[in-house]
Design a protein around this motif. Structure first.
Motif, PDB file in Angstrom:
ATOM      1  N   UNK B  75       0.827  -1.203   0.000  1.00 58.42           N
ATOM      2  CA  UNK B  75       0.000   0.000   0.000  1.00 58.42           C
ATOM      3  C   UNK B  75       0.863   1.256   0.000  1.00 58.42           C
ATOM      4  N   UNK B  76       2.149   1.112   0.162  1.00 60.28           N
ATOM      5  CA  UNK B  76       3.104   2.220   0.117  1.00 60.28           C
ATOM      6  C   UNK B  76       2.985   3.166   1.314  1.00 60.28           C
ATOM      7  N   UNK B  77       2.227   2.771   2.356  1.00 61.77           N
ATOM      8  CA  UNK B  77       2.096   3.701   3.481  1.00 61.77           C
ATOM      9  C   UNK B  77       3.416   3.837   4.230  1.00 61.77           C
ATOM     10  N   UNK B  79       6.413   3.476   2.928  1.00 61.82           N
ATOM     11  CA  UNK B  79       7.286   4.286   2.079  1.00 61.82           C
ATOM     12  C   UNK B  79       6.910   5.764   2.176  1.00 61.82           C
ATOM     13  N   UNK B  80       5.604   6.029   2.291  1.00 68.38           N
ATOM     14  CA  UNK B  80       5.153   7.414   2.387  1.00 68.38           C
ATOM     15  C   UNK B  80       5.569   8.043   3.701  1.00 68.38           C
ATOM     16  N   UNK B  93       0.257  -7.093  -9.537  1.00 66.48           N
ATOM     17  CA  UNK B  93      -0.953  -7.839  -9.215  1.00 66.48           C
ATOM     18  C   UNK B  93      -0.581  -9.303  -8.995  1.00 66.48           C
ATOM     19  N   UNK B 103      -9.701 -10.616  -3.097  1.00 64.85           N
ATOM     20  CA  UNK B 103      -9.375  -9.204  -3.209  1.00 64.85           C
ATOM     21  C   UNK B 103      -8.495  -8.725  -2.056  1.00 64.85           C
ATOM     22  N   UNK B 104      -8.465  -9.480  -0.959  1.00 63.92           N
ATOM     23  CA  UNK B 104      -7.701  -9.028   0.205  1.00 63.92           C
ATOM     24  C   UNK B 104      -6.213  -8.961  -0.082  1.00 63.92           C
ATOM     25  N   UNK B 106      -4.891  -9.041  -3.521  1.00 59.84           N
ATOM     26  CA  UNK B 106      -4.718  -9.041  -4.978  1.00 59.84           C
ATOM     27  C   UNK B 106      -3.496  -8.234  -5.387  1.00 59.84           C
ATOM     28  N   UNK B 107      -3.032  -7.382  -4.514  1.00 62.89           N
ATOM     29  CA  UNK B 107      -1.849  -6.578  -4.821  1.00 62.89           C
ATOM     30  C   UNK B 107      -0.698  -7.086  -3.971  1.00 62.89           C
TER      31      UNK B 107
END
Lengths: 491, 165
Positions: B75-77, B79-80, B93, B103-104, B106-107
């Motif tokens: 989710x890049x949080x 990194x952010x 993906x 979907x939980x 999928x990334x």
């Protein structure tokens, strides 16, 4: 002295704003740039009004109920409050209902950061929920491909139906529809082949939540890292206004930018992915030169290529200069000014198109047959198309910035490719001088309707690519001072 | 006005033996305490490890589930939020054919790199993570023989860490 009738006005949060007869309250607020105070899901300026989401309700004095600002016509003297306690309470209610079934997957959702639901919930949401039951989950439709370009996650949908109205009224293809009602309401495609119009990226753009995402950008980047740069698309002769979202000198996506004169609110899918050309690995971004007697081009540098180029220009008696129809007006003028001895031609060459007479709209919306941005601009400067009858030239210089076709047959003994070229195109050339793509330079294009639009660089050049001005400056400095050192300065 | 301070030392001050004896008595006291009574302040480091607090923030790891798949959904949080900018993630993906999570998950991260030489061990990545994926273990032995080893990649971060350290 004739007095023009005063425009009718409404009072919006204490500010008196004029409006055109027939405007809704939302439209009047938009004209006054005050519409950011009115949250909305189903309303979009490019789509017909539906008035279903109830998020844009405002309080109108002397009206017993709250009214939807997107569908209520403004009348003279109306007094509107967009932030009164009654309005905020109504919005909190709408948000609570929408969030009943919305999954908490903002961390994986690509829309996070530019999501209307997220933003409005921070601003108007109740923060708590009375809902204790199980959320509705569309088991089968968790992620569904609507087409090769779009992915749908139905659980995130807030049923604003912007996508349905887009296919109904903008593309007029009617692929999308809502099945069932209430709790089971689900977006589906009417036909098995899914969405097939050429403007699908806009559906992902207008989706206020992350229900519909564009596959080319899906999972590529979080939006808060991106910096939007205003530019125009060079994918066809329409020249649509776009935002190029860039991070660390890499463009990650195009988004449509509103421009009523050219593209309205939309751009086509081919244009939406056309930025990939700028950063394709096959793009030549360093000077290449074919040594005498060698069969292949070898990597070179500016200090070798420029003196060679200056010498070739000085020695050639007849020079042919072929400008791709993606050359900016400024570049064409500068080259014409600096090569008075050369014969100038322009070359489009994509799909058998030579001049703007061959150009025609592909559909009723935006797309054009001509895949280069400036055919009309070069014609207005007096350039004529390359007709194949050019012979007897010693030096031919081809200039393009990545959209026009490469030349089809050899026209001179020495041929130089200048601008944005890709490695399969350059095998026969004597030298390659890397130039800038339209995202990296400033200039103007004249589109198919005769509108001249200027743009500024969105990103900095890749590799050793250099602008036309710098190369011309170095060539002129060379001829002025005849010193090799003069070539150092501008590059 | 500056005050003149006398630096004159007395006879006993200049005669160093008493001060020397006081110092030696302190040394001998500690020598006796550690050798005979066994009351030491130091530890035999490589053989004996120091116990740190449960909240100690040491070498990073990414928690894994029962299928040994990382919990990270890129989710890049982290990194952010990272103030040292030491985290670099590339997302992709998960292959839908081999995705039992739906979907939980999928990334997934294609690569997840932490530059431990830049990291300041503030633990904000751990706080930001919505999936409790990135964590800081209690492992504090971070010395490496070269700089490359201090670049932790996804395979290294996914190692199994017992408890919290």
């Amino acid at each position: 002295m004739s007095e023009t009738a005063p425009k009718p006005t409404i009072t919006l949060d204490g500010k008196c704003i004029p409006f055109e007869p027939g405007d809704t309250i939302m439209r009047a607020a938009e004209r006054a740039n005050l519409d950011s105070d009115i949250p909305r899901f189903c309303y979009h300026p490019g789509l017909p009004v539906a008035g279903t989401c109830r998020m844009c309700t405002v309080e109108i004095e002397k009206s017993p109920k709250l009214m939807t600002s997107c569908s209520t016509p403004a009348t003279d003297g109306m007094i509107v409050h967009t932030q009164s306690p009654k309005v905020r309470q109504s919005r909190a209610g709408v948000m609570e209902f929408l969030l009943i079934n919305h999954p908490l997957d903002c961390p994986v959702c690509d829309q996070a950061g530019e999501c209307s639901l997220q933003n409005y919930n921070y601003e108007y949401g109740p923060g708590t929920s009375e809902f204790k039951e199980q959320k509705r989950i569309f088991e089968k439709a968790e992620t569904k491909k609507l087409s090769e370009r779009l992915t749908l996650n139905m659980n995130r949908c807030v049923h604003c139906e912007r996508c349905v109205r887009f296919t109904e009224s903008v593309t007029k293809t009617n692929e999308l529809l809502m099945n069932h009602r209430g709790w089971k309401k689900e977006l589906t495609t009417a036909l098995e082949e899914g969405v097939f119009n050429e403007y699908q990226g806009n559906i992902a753009d207008i989706c206020p939540v992350g229900a519909i995402t564009f596959n080319d950008f899906r999972f590529k980047k979080r939006v808060w890292f991106l910096k939007p740069k205003e530019t125009i698309c060079d994918g066809c002769s329409k020249g649509c206004s776009v935002f190029a979202d860039e991070e660390k000198n890499i463009v990650h996506r195009y988004r449509a930018r509103e421009n009523k004169a050219v593209n309205g609110h939309w751009i086509c899918d081919a244009g939406r992915v056309s930025f990939h050309r700028r950063q394709e690995p096959q793009r030549v971004v360093e000077p290449l030169l074919r040594p005498t007697g060698s069969t292949g081009l070898v990597a070179s540098n500016w200090l070798t290529v420029l003196p060679w180029f200056a010498k070739a220009i000085a020695e050639a008696k007849k020079i042919l200069f072929v400008l791709g129809t993606d050359t900016t007006i400024e570049e064409a003028k500068a080259l014409q000014h600096d090569f008075p001895q050369a014969t100038f031609r322009m070359l489009n060459g994509i799909d058998g198109i030579n001049t703007s007479k061959d150009d025609a709209p592909v559909d009723q919306l935006l797309r054009r047959k001509d895949q280069t941005p400036n055919t009309r601009g070069l014609e207005e400067l007096g350039f004529t198309a390359l007709d194949g009858g050019e012979t007897g030239y010693e030096l031919a210089i081809y200039f393009k910035s990545g959209r026009a076709a490469a030349r089809s047959k050899k026209l001179a003994a020495i041929e130089v490719a200048w601008g944005v070229w890709f490695s399969p195109e350059i095998t026969d050339f004597t030298a390659v001088i890397p130039g800038l793509s339209h995202l990296e330079k400033r200039g103007s294009f004249t589109n198919c309707d005769g509108i001249t639009q200027s743009f500024v660089p969105a990103v900095t050049p890749l590799g050793m690519a250099s602008s036309v001005e710098k190369v011309l400056h170095a060539l002129n400095a060379k001829s002025r001072s005849q010193s090799k050192e003069a070539l150092h300065v501008p590059l | 006005m500056a005050k003149v301070v006398s630096r004159k030392e007395s006879f006993w001050d200049r005669f160093y033996i008493p001060a020397l004896l006081i110092g030696l008595s302190v040394t001998l006291k500690h020598f006796f305490r550690s050798l005979v009574l066994g009351k030491t302040k130091t530890i035999q480091y490589p053989e004996v490890k120091r116990e740190y607090s449960q909240r100690f923030r040491g070498r990073h790891f990414i928690s894994i589930d029962q299928n040994k798949i990382e919990n990270c959904t890129s989710c890049y949080l982290c990194q952010t939020v990272c103030p040292a900018e030491c985290i670099t993630i590339v997302a992709e993906e998960r292959d839908p054919a081999q995705n039992p999570y739906g979907v939980a998950k999928e990334k997934k991260p294609l690569s997840f790199d932490i530059d431990a030489l830049r990291c300041c061990f503030c633990g904000m990545c751990e706080e930001a993570c919505p999936k409790d994926a990135i964590k800081l273990s209690r492992d504090y032995e971070l010395a490496t023989l070269n700089r490359d080893e201090a670049m932790y990649d996804l395979n290294y971060l996914k190692r199994e860490v017992k408890g919290r350290g």
